[in-house]
Design a protein around this motif. Structure first.
Motif, short mmCIF file in Angstrom:
data_model
loop_
_atom_site.label_atom_id
_atom_site.label_comp_id
_atom_site.label_asym_id
_atom_site.label_seq_id
_atom_site.Cartn_x
_atom_site.Cartn_y
_atom_site.Cartn_z
N ASP A 172 0.83 -1.22 0.00
CA ASP A 172 0.00 0.00 0.00
C ASP A 172 0.86 1.26 0.00
OD1 ASP A 172 1.05 -0.03 2.52
OD2 ASP A 172 -0.88 0.04 3.58
N GLY A 173 2.19 1.08 -0.12
CA GLY A 173 3.07 2.23 -0.15
C GLY A 173 3.53 2.69 1.23
N SER A 174 3.09 2.01 2.28
CA SER A 174 3.55 2.40 3.63
C SER A 174 4.95 1.86 3.87
CB SER A 174 2.58 1.89 4.69
OG SER A 174 2.53 0.48 4.68
N ILE A 175 5.67 2.57 4.73
CA ILE A 175 7.05 2.18 5.06
C ILE A 175 7.04 1.54 6.44
CG2 ILE A 175 9.40 3.03 5.44
CD1 ILE A 175 8.62 5.50 3.72
N VAL A 176 7.65 0.35 6.56
CA VAL A 176 7.75 -0.28 7.88
C VAL A 176 9.22 -0.53 8.20
CG1 VAL A 176 5.48 -1.38 7.92
CG2 VAL A 176 7.41 -2.58 6.85
N HIS A 177 9.49 -0.54 9.51
CA HIS A 177 10.84 -0.83 10.02
C HIS A 177 10.75 -2.09 10.85
CE1 HIS A 177 10.90 3.41 8.92
NE2 HIS A 177 12.19 3.22 8.69
N VAL A 186 12.92 -9.45 20.98
CA VAL A 186 11.73 -10.30 20.84
C VAL A 186 10.48 -9.44 21.00
CG1 VAL A 186 12.78 -12.51 21.43
CG2 VAL A 186 12.02 -11.00 23.28
N ALA A 187 10.56 -8.23 20.48
CA ALA A 187 9.44 -7.29 20.60
C ALA A 187 8.42 -7.58 19.49
CB ALA A 187 9.94 -5.86 20.54
N GLY A 188 7.48 -8.44 19.78
CA GLY A 188 6.40 -8.72 18.83
C GLY A 188 6.76 -9.78 17.82
N TYR A 189 5.86 -9.99 16.86
CA TYR A 189 6.06 -11.04 15.87
C TYR A 189 7.26 -10.74 14.99
CZ TYR A 189 1.28 -12.37 17.14
OH TYR A 189 0.15 -12.73 17.81
N ASP A 190 7.90 -11.80 14.53
CA ASP A 190 9.12 -11.69 13.74
C ASP A 190 8.79 -11.40 12.27
OD1 ASP A 190 11.55 -11.86 12.56
OD2 ASP A 190 12.07 -13.83 13.38
N LEU A 191 8.36 -10.17 12.02
CA LEU A 191 8.01 -9.79 10.64
C LEU A 191 9.27 -9.67 9.77
CD1 LEU A 191 5.27 -7.08 11.26
CD2 LEU A 191 5.00 -9.55 10.96
N ASP B 432 5.04 1.40 13.35
CA ASP B 432 4.65 1.32 11.94
C ASP B 432 4.30 -0.10 11.48
OD1 ASP B 432 7.19 0.21 11.62
OD2 ASP B 432 8.05 1.98 10.65
N SER B 433 4.56 -1.11 12.32
CA SER B 433 4.19 -2.47 11.89
C SER B 433 3.27 -3.18 12.89
CB SER B 433 5.44 -3.32 11.63
OG SER B 433 6.22 -3.46 12.81
N LEU B 434 2.87 -2.47 13.94
CA LEU B 434 2.01 -3.10 14.96
C LEU B 434 0.69 -3.57 14.35
CD1 LEU B 434 1.97 -3.61 18.08
CD2 LEU B 434 0.50 -1.61 18.22
N GLN B 435 0.12 -2.73 13.49
CA GLN B 435 -1.16 -3.08 12.89
C GLN B 435 -1.03 -4.34 12.04
OE1 GLN B 435 -3.80 -1.90 13.98
NE2 GLN B 435 -5.07 -3.13 12.59
N LEU B 436 0.11 -4.47 11.36
CA LEU B 436 0.34 -5.67 10.55
C LEU B 436 0.44 -6.91 11.44
CD1 LEU B 436 0.88 -7.02 7.86
CD2 LEU B 436 3.24 -6.19 7.97
N MET B 437 1.13 -6.76 12.58
CA MET B 437 1.20 -7.88 13.53
C MET B 437 -0.21 -8.31 13.94
SD MET B 437 4.38 -6.95 16.11
CE MET B 437 5.90 -6.21 15.48
N ASP B 460 -7.79 -4.13 18.13
CA ASP B 460 -8.28 -2.92 17.45
C ASP B 460 -7.09 -2.07 16.97
OD1 ASP B 460 -10.76 -3.79 18.11
OD2 ASP B 460 -10.92 -2.53 19.90
N ALA B 461 -7.36 -1.27 15.97
CA ALA B 461 -6.29 -0.45 15.39
C ALA B 461 -5.84 0.60 16.39
CB ALA B 461 -6.77 0.22 14.12
#
Lengths: 461, 461
Positions: A172-177, A186-191, B432-437, B460-461
């Motif tokens: 969607d054109g968004s930038i993620v880090h 281990v902060a959250g899912y391993d995207l 910037d990636s929490l919503q994706l998680m 929720d978002a």
């Protein structure tokens, strides 16, 4: 007359960042594989993340495919624009953004060539240790997108293991880090690892932070031939079981050595041969090297060579680096179907016996070499391109060899990626999670614009 | 009177595999953290994958929470059943399924304790190298679910780096096999690493294939004190830059050493102290150990000790293993809020200076120690549980310290996981990636039954 989305792209980019010239489109229609060429409609060279965002937003708006590429050294059609659209050529985003020497980190743009990066890092007495054999021509972005392996995976693992953080542009054109500049997080899912190896189908890598090691300045090489593959594997296992800590353990089979001897006018024994490289210090290498030689002798090696100077080491490595060119040179005007299977170490003799059986039954040569230290072998099926029965035979033999690797508990692709060529095997290897992979693709790329046709041809169940 | 889903569960499991006894529920209501207890409604002990499937199918049918747990040694409430429901106690699935010695692999059930696994592997001259300090009480399933780190991450990486394949039960009760028995595989998206570290919120791990290394039998330990943190870091960087290849580089700050001295009646210099462990052979260790000692002296160490026998090494390590018990012993009837931040190596002095500043400003002791070799530090904020202002101060100081780590480019949790305690920080760290998680969570667990309330309190978002 131009399509509306091409007009919009033209409005966004200067002439030297966009091309619809036939020559350029043709260049971007193929990679280093034998997969058929596919022309894009336009090639764009982004200079920064914002350029990538602009392209992806337009692609999203018009539902046009975007296929990112580096130097297109892939062997499975990974970067071919099979549905046309835009090729995003990342090679001008090739800067070292920041060397963080005290952190053992470097931030790079995706278009930098592997060996060029290590040249710049050497000044800081640092290096990226996990490059594939193609590092002199391949970009780091492509390596991350395909989670490339290579000769040094035995000690250092694969490219993905050294990626700390990624900046990526989503569909969607968004930038993620993703990931962290902290070595551990281990902060959250391993995207981050989801992006690594996703072949540009989930996002476009625009920046990467890599972990580094101290520059290796002292090396030692042992080359040893064995009467059969089983003995070569036994030596490999004994080396891995020792504390000798090899950086690379490669094997070439007898068929490959034959091609190399013909090509280089060398006189290697035409027997399974392993090459073991050690990294260390001038103080510890001789002792570790001797231990390895002694292990090889104990395991029945018919001939053991060693080297500890750069020149001697490079001279011996030639038997490995010449392997693929030797096979190519022996078969002018031929296509070569590459295999990239991985099996558990204990199953290597069974796999190599099957290669020999296939070769004998079909009266063909199937040279095979690769990374015995992690069970990853490349076999090469040669066919004359103008001979449909040879083409079909190559495909059918490749399918049999991959099926054997899967039967032995292995993988259809250890380091080349799925791309176009391994899709049918992926469906077999990961039958129970394939649907989940497709669901994730749909979440990340609902319009299917990012490198469509790769990994899965269709997102249907 | 029993709820319908509990009646259904009772019909599926014999009495000794299911409990609603108050004592059992209470035991499963807390972990090793100070998070408030939460009672489950029932505890089930599965004996095999099929038992897990049965439980998850029922949970799916009735939309009841399922929280898997091992020995509940987590420090962030990771395995607390915050919404009640079923606790799936995995500790009876604790078998070594298959030692594949020639493959350097072992297949295990999730409930096996770390050191017990290594005891069984030692017979085969193999070991799992990346266990956390809690390996004597923690299960491998919990370690994988939280992607545990530990003291040996400097050389060996974290637990997740050694997981080749996983069998997991998803929220709909389906069984998936992620990863490969091939050491390298790039067949499709990396769902294995998505499962690793997902804290039981995306699936329940029922089997794991781990990669192993040869059993390390020879070790060498160096302990060195420094006048300040900057010098301790300089020594650490010099060690990491050398080819000495340390397995562990730990640091204790002066505040921590003070507690240890009081607790053990020892007389360590009350200065920042690093411990460096080497793994190798009796031939190479003395030389590598001496190099490290010399580096420490060059960098201004005020005192250097070394050890090369098991007894001496264990005696020195006591300064590290006693650190947490020493802090606990000094504060009876107190709660301890643990920090688990990670920063890039270069930022360690800045972080430690901030710890000192916080301690001084608030007239509290903030003992801090951890894995200096990878920038991961634990700080401990002590408070009297019956004193609300101390509780609030501890929380507020923790928030400041985490904010500082993030400001320095670090992470809110390097190895303990998000659980309950790090959710607010996660939202900041990965804005910037929490919503994706969250979107991935919704794909994998649309009813939100798997360990709800962890990582994110809400989808929720």
């Amino acid at each position: 007359m131009s399509l509306p989305w091409i007009s919009d792209l033209r409005a966004e980019f200067p002439l030297d960042q966009l091309s619809i010239e036939a020559e350029v489109l043709t260049k971007h229609s193929h990679d280093s594989s034998t997969h058929p060429a596919h022309l894009p409609e336009v090639v764009v060279w982004p200079l920064n993340t914002n350029d990538v965002v602009k392209v992806v937003r337009l692609a999203d708006k018009y539902a046009v495919p975007v296929t990112p590429c580096g130097t297109r050294t892939g062997l499975e059609g990974n970067a071919l624009p099979v549905n046309g659209g835009i090729v995003l050529d990342m090679t001008r985003m090739n800067k070292v953004v920041e060397v963080r020497a005290a952190d053992f980190q470097v931030v790079v743009e995706p278009g930098i060539i592997g060996t060029e990066l290590n040249k710049q890092l050497a000044v800081h007495h640092l290096m990226f240790p996990a490059f594939p054999a193609s590092a002199h021509i391949a970009t780091i972005g492509g390596m991350i997108a395909n989670n490339a392996g290579g000769m040094y995976a035995v000690k250092y693992g694969v490219v993905g293991n050294w990626v700390l953080a990624l900046e990526s542009v989503l569909a969607d054109g968004s930038i993620v880090h993703l990931g962290s500049h902290s070595i551990k997080s281990v902060a959250g899912y391993d995207l981050k690892n989801l992006m690594i190896g996703s072949e540009g189908t989930l996002g476009i890598i625009t920046k990467a932070t890599l972990k580094l090691v101290p520059l290796v300045t002292s090396k030692y090489l042992v080359a040893a031939s064995f009467p059969d593959v089983k003995k070569a594997l036994d030596a490999t296992l004994a080396i891995l079981h020792s504390q000798a800590d090899p950086a690379a353990v490669e094997m070439l089979d007898a068929a490959t050595i034959k091609y190399v001897n013909a090509f280089k006018h060398s006189n290697w024994e035409e027997l399974p041969t392993i090459l073991i490289e050690l990294h260390g210090t001038p103080e510890d290498l001789p002792q570790r090297g001797k231990k390895i030689q002694s292990v090889c002798q104990t395991q029945g090696s018919t001939s053991v060579k060693s080297a500890d100077t750069t020149e001697e080491i490079e001279a011996i490595w030639e038997v490995r680096t010449a392997a693929y060119p030797a096979i190519v040179a022996a078969h002018p005007d031929s296509g070569i179907l590459p295999g990239d299977i991985g099996v558990p170490l204990s199953q290597i003799p069974a796999f190599m016996a099957y290669v020999a059986q296939i070769a004998q039954e079909n009266q063909v040569s199937v040279p095979t070499f690769g990374h015995i230290g992690d069970g990853n072998f490349h076999f090469w099926l040669v066919y004359r391109q103008d001979n449909p029965s040879e083409v079909n035979r190559a495909k059918s033999l490749a399918a049999k060899l991959v099926a054997k690797a899967l039967e032995l508990g292995g993988t259809c692709t250890a380091e080349h990626g799925v791309g176009i060529g391994k899709q049918a095997y992926l469906a077999h290897e990961h039958a129970d999670s394939l649907q989940l992979m497709k669901q994730l693709k749909q979440v990340l790329d609902p319009k299917g614009i990012l490198n469509p046709g790769k990994i899965f041809a269709t997102l249907d169940a």
